[in-house]
Scaffold this motif. Sequence first.
Motif, mmCIF file in Angstrom:
data_model
loop_
_atom_site.group_PDB
_atom_site.id
_atom_site.type_symbol
_atom_site.label_atom_id
_atom_site.label_comp_id
_atom_site.label_asym_id
_atom_site.label_seq_id
_atom_site.Cartn_x
_atom_site.Cartn_y
_atom_site.Cartn_z
ATOM 1 N N ILE A 60 6.933 -100.626 21.563
ATOM 2 C CA ILE A 60 7.104 -99.368 20.810
ATOM 3 C C ILE A 60 7.774 -98.326 21.685
ATOM 4 O O ILE A 60 8.675 -97.598 21.240
ATOM 5 C CB ILE A 60 5.732 -98.869 20.305
ATOM 6 C CG1 ILE A 60 5.142 -99.862 19.291
ATOM 7 C CG2 ILE A 60 5.865 -97.488 19.674
ATOM 8 C CD1 ILE A 60 3.725 -99.524 18.852
ATOM 9 N N ALA A 61 7.356 -98.223 22.928
ATOM 10 C CA ALA A 61 7.948 -97.239 23.846
ATOM 11 C C ALA A 61 9.443 -97.481 24.032
ATOM 12 O O ALA A 61 10.203 -96.541 24.275
ATOM 13 C CB ALA A 61 7.230 -97.289 25.189
ATOM 14 N N ASN A 62 9.875 -98.735 23.875
ATOM 15 C CA ASN A 62 11.297 -99.092 24.032
ATOM 16 C C ASN A 62 12.028 -99.214 22.707
ATOM 17 O O ASN A 62 13.149 -99.727 22.652
ATOM 18 C CB ASN A 62 11.418 -100.409 24.806
ATOM 19 C CG ASN A 62 10.930 -100.277 26.234
ATOM 20 O OD1 ASN A 62 11.203 -99.274 26.895
ATOM 21 N ND2 ASN A 62 10.206 -101.278 26.711
ATOM 22 N N GLY A 63 11.364 -98.780 21.600
ATOM 23 C CA GLY A 63 12.009 -98.821 20.290
ATOM 24 C C GLY A 63 11.960 -100.173 19.621
ATOM 25 O O GLY A 63 12.756 -100.455 18.717
ATOM 26 N N ILE A 64 11.031 -101.046 20.027
ATOM 27 C CA ILE A 64 10.892 -102.393 19.445
ATOM 28 C C ILE A 64 9.507 -102.498 18.827
ATOM 29 O O ILE A 64 8.511 -102.117 19.446
ATOM 30 C CB ILE A 64 11.075 -103.483 20.518
ATOM 31 C CG1 ILE A 64 12.425 -103.352 21.196
ATOM 32 C CG2 ILE A 64 10.887 -104.881 19.914
ATOM 33 C CD1 ILE A 64 12.579 -104.204 22.434
ATOM 34 N N LEU A 65 9.437 -103.030 17.589
ATOM 35 C CA LEU A 65 8.141 -103.170 16.923
ATOM 36 C C LEU A 65 7.737 -104.644 16.922
ATOM 37 O O LEU A 65 8.356 -105.480 16.288
ATOM 38 C CB LEU A 65 8.205 -102.645 15.488
ATOM 39 C CG LEU A 65 6.845 -102.431 14.808
ATOM 40 C CD1 LEU A 65 5.993 -101.444 15.603
ATOM 41 C CD2 LEU A 65 7.029 -101.925 13.383
ATOM 42 N N TYR A 66 6.680 -104.938 17.664
ATOM 43 C CA TYR A 66 6.186 -106.311 17.799
ATOM 44 C C TYR A 66 5.010 -106.497 16.847
ATOM 45 O O TYR A 66 4.222 -105.567 16.651
ATOM 46 C CB TYR A 66 5.742 -106.541 19.253
ATOM 47 C CG TYR A 66 4.984 -107.836 19.474
ATOM 48 C CD1 TYR A 66 5.660 -109.025 19.703
ATOM 49 C CD2 TYR A 66 3.592 -107.857 19.415
ATOM 50 C CE1 TYR A 66 4.967 -110.204 19.884
ATOM 51 C CE2 TYR A 66 2.894 -109.037 19.599
ATOM 52 C CZ TYR A 66 3.583 -110.202 19.829
ATOM 53 O OH TYR A 66 2.899 -111.373 20.004
ATOM 54 N N PRO A 67 4.804 -107.675 16.229
ATOM 55 C CA PRO A 67 5.661 -108.882 16.310
ATOM 56 C C PRO A 67 6.786 -108.881 15.279
ATOM 57 O O PRO A 67 7.721 -109.656 15.400
ATOM 58 C CB PRO A 67 4.661 -110.005 16.024
ATOM 59 C CG PRO A 67 3.647 -109.381 15.132
ATOM 60 C CD PRO A 67 3.526 -107.947 15.542
ATOM 61 N N ALA A 68 6.682 -107.971 14.261
ATOM 62 C CA ALA A 68 7.728 -107.920 13.242
ATOM 63 C C ALA A 68 7.579 -106.620 12.468
ATOM 64 O O ALA A 68 6.533 -105.973 12.498
ATOM 65 C CB ALA A 68 7.617 -109.123 12.294
ATOM 66 N N TRP A 69 8.641 -106.229 11.768
ATOM 67 C CA TRP A 69 8.575 -105.033 10.923
ATOM 68 C C TRP A 69 7.641 -105.306 9.757
ATOM 69 O O TRP A 69 7.526 -106.440 9.301
ATOM 70 C CB TRP A 69 9.968 -104.671 10.403
ATOM 71 C CG TRP A 69 10.896 -104.200 11.475
ATOM 72 C CD1 TRP A 69 11.877 -104.930 12.073
ATOM 73 C CD2 TRP A 69 10.909 -102.909 12.067
ATOM 74 N NE1 TRP A 69 12.514 -104.182 13.027
ATOM 75 C CE2 TRP A 69 11.942 -102.920 13.040
ATOM 76 C CE3 TRP A 69 10.182 -101.736 11.888
ATOM 77 C CZ2 TRP A 69 12.250 -101.814 13.822
ATOM 78 C CZ3 TRP A 69 10.492 -100.630 12.663
ATOM 79 C CH2 TRP A 69 11.505 -100.670 13.625
ATOM 80 N N PRO A 70 6.971 -104.270 9.262
ATOM 81 C CA PRO A 70 6.079 -104.476 8.109
ATOM 82 C C PRO A 70 6.875 -104.837 6.859
ATOM 83 O O PRO A 70 8.066 -104.531 6.754
ATOM 84 C CB PRO A 70 5.381 -103.119 7.956
ATOM 85 C CG PRO A 70 6.309 -102.131 8.582
ATOM 86 C CD PRO A 70 6.982 -102.859 9.706
#
Length: 694
Positions: free
Chosen positions: A114-124
């Motif tokens: 999240i801090a790097n602009g990535i949402l793990y494990p997938a977008w809702p």
Amino acid sequence: MRSEGIENSRQVTRRLLRDVEVFSSPRFLRLVQRIGKEITDKHNAQIRFYSDAMDHRAGYFEGRYIYINTMNMLTQSFHTLDLRSKSLIGVEGHECGHQNYSSIYLRRKYIDGIANGILYPAWPMPETEQETEFLQSMKECFQKKDTILLGLYLQTAGRLHGYLEDAFIEGQMCRRFPGSIRQGILQNRKRNMEQISSLKNQIMEKKSKLKIMLLLLVQYLFIHKVNVWDGEVAEYMELLRNCIPLLSRATVDTGESARYLATNQILLKLWPLFLEEAEGMERKIKLTGENKENVLKQFFDEWKEDLPQYSEEPSCREIRMERKEASDVLWNGEELKRIVAEEMRSIQMEGEHAEKEQGNLAEEKAEPLFSKLQQETVKTIDIGSELQNICLELKRETIERRYEEWMRDCLKEILENTEFTPVNREIKKRIFRKETISQAAYQKYRNFQPQVKHILMKMKQELLPVLKRKKTHILREQYMGKGLDMAHLWNPEKRIFKTKIPSRNMDTAIGFLLDQSGSMDKKRWETSVLTSLCVVEFAQILDIPICVNGHCTGIEQAGRRRDEIVCLHSYLEFGEKKEGKYRILDMKTDGANRDGAALLYMAEKMAKRTEKMKILIFFCDGLPNAQGYGGKVAREDLLNVQKRLKQKQITLLVAAIGTDQEDIRKIYGNACINAEDLERLPQQIVKKLLDYMG
């Protein structure tokens, strides 16, 4: 009012002192360690304890170790020791649940993403057209790496996921351990939720809508109801109803990414609240000129006041993750399971059919790992009876400690009242007595026990005739007995019987004084200890009061001076429990021997006894030898001491086991026992005692 406040303060102080005594006792700490090892899956929990009444954390898990704050504020909010102990067990169950089920590796991957602009494990996955618009707005925010929105999302997602993970692991632990683990977890959960202020107060104080919504989610998550107000709650309740199915599934799904997916899905529904909160922060920044980091920090500091501290992460987790130690990276020893599961979900979200089939094959291979993890064993752990035993043990230790304090005072008083001969009067004397008996002493006793039993068995033939000659007493005016008391037949209370009882101890008291000077070699030490044990066992069989003391000399530093002192060691005192005899095995040899001072101290102790026969056995390995105490001076002093013993009607027996036996006989005369054969010495002394008492 002031006196009531003082009394309440005293009660709290007493309670805290009692808690410290119980919760820091070795037995309680061993109990908690044992429970931790039992309820963790193949992890062999390493539990560490600390006490900080000002720390809001009850405990935390940092990967390899579990830390428990035994004096935490949550536990101290309960009013009974039983509830406080269950609270600590609940804390342990919660943290051990994290060790069983939580992956710090995935948690860090989620937060860093999240801090790097990535949402793990997938977008809702949006469920309505409105949510589709929310998702598009969210993706744009992540692409731009908007500081305000990403900061809000990061903090909210971290907390919500933490709460979901807590609810999941607590549910698993409560199901598997329905005794004190479950009781402690549930009572802590209830108390935590009681401390959340009502929705009415939150709205009246114009708190953040995002925080209010998060509070509602947390309340429902842990107690399945919310503290609502009949006023302006429509927008919150509609959002809560939409989130409830996601909350329910996330707390029972054993998949490692289930809570992350649920967090993302819930926050998609709350996205308008994020936008509203971000706009308010932007306005504040323009008006005040503050930087974004300070505004965000102030906002999250306010959150800490109202949100329960379930999900706080200590910094040591992050440090250990940077090192990537195996205890953090591996989860239940099944890293393969995590890799397969996460690859499958990623493939499913992207819709790549070919790779999905490959993932299914991998899932089949991982199936034994899943089935192995899901095998549950229901165990009941009851802390109540253990706590009762711990409290009884602490009470016993307190009684014994007070007894030892009282005993030291008594011995000190005897020493102060002893009238010493002139040559011994100015020499300093010190009483030494060990509070606790060492485990080594118990082991040594087990080694000596066969010899003691063998010697006492040999004495059986000599002992029986003495017991037959043992005098009896007649007790009159009894309610029942073996004959009528003719002189009291008129008694209106009908106490007209009489009965015969044997004398309790043959009207004898025995004192045993051991020479423990440095000249006692190993063989002599073993003989003296064996003899004293035989005499003690003999006395206990006949219910004869006995005391065992030792003596030597030591050095006391007084400035530049080094003064000789007489060390008087207390091993077993009159009236003490039978277990006190084990203290004899802790005897150590050192220094010289000033026999006259030690004999007079023992004489003063025995003179206070009411028994008709008083026998003092003195066990020595040579002539007296101390600073200014030897040769003619010592011989004259000991002759004077013997006169005093006779005046006090104390019979002296001397067992000389050293090379100076002839010289010792010249001092003590007929009081000496033939000690040429050390093997037969214990039996000789016991037989001598029988001769005196027969």
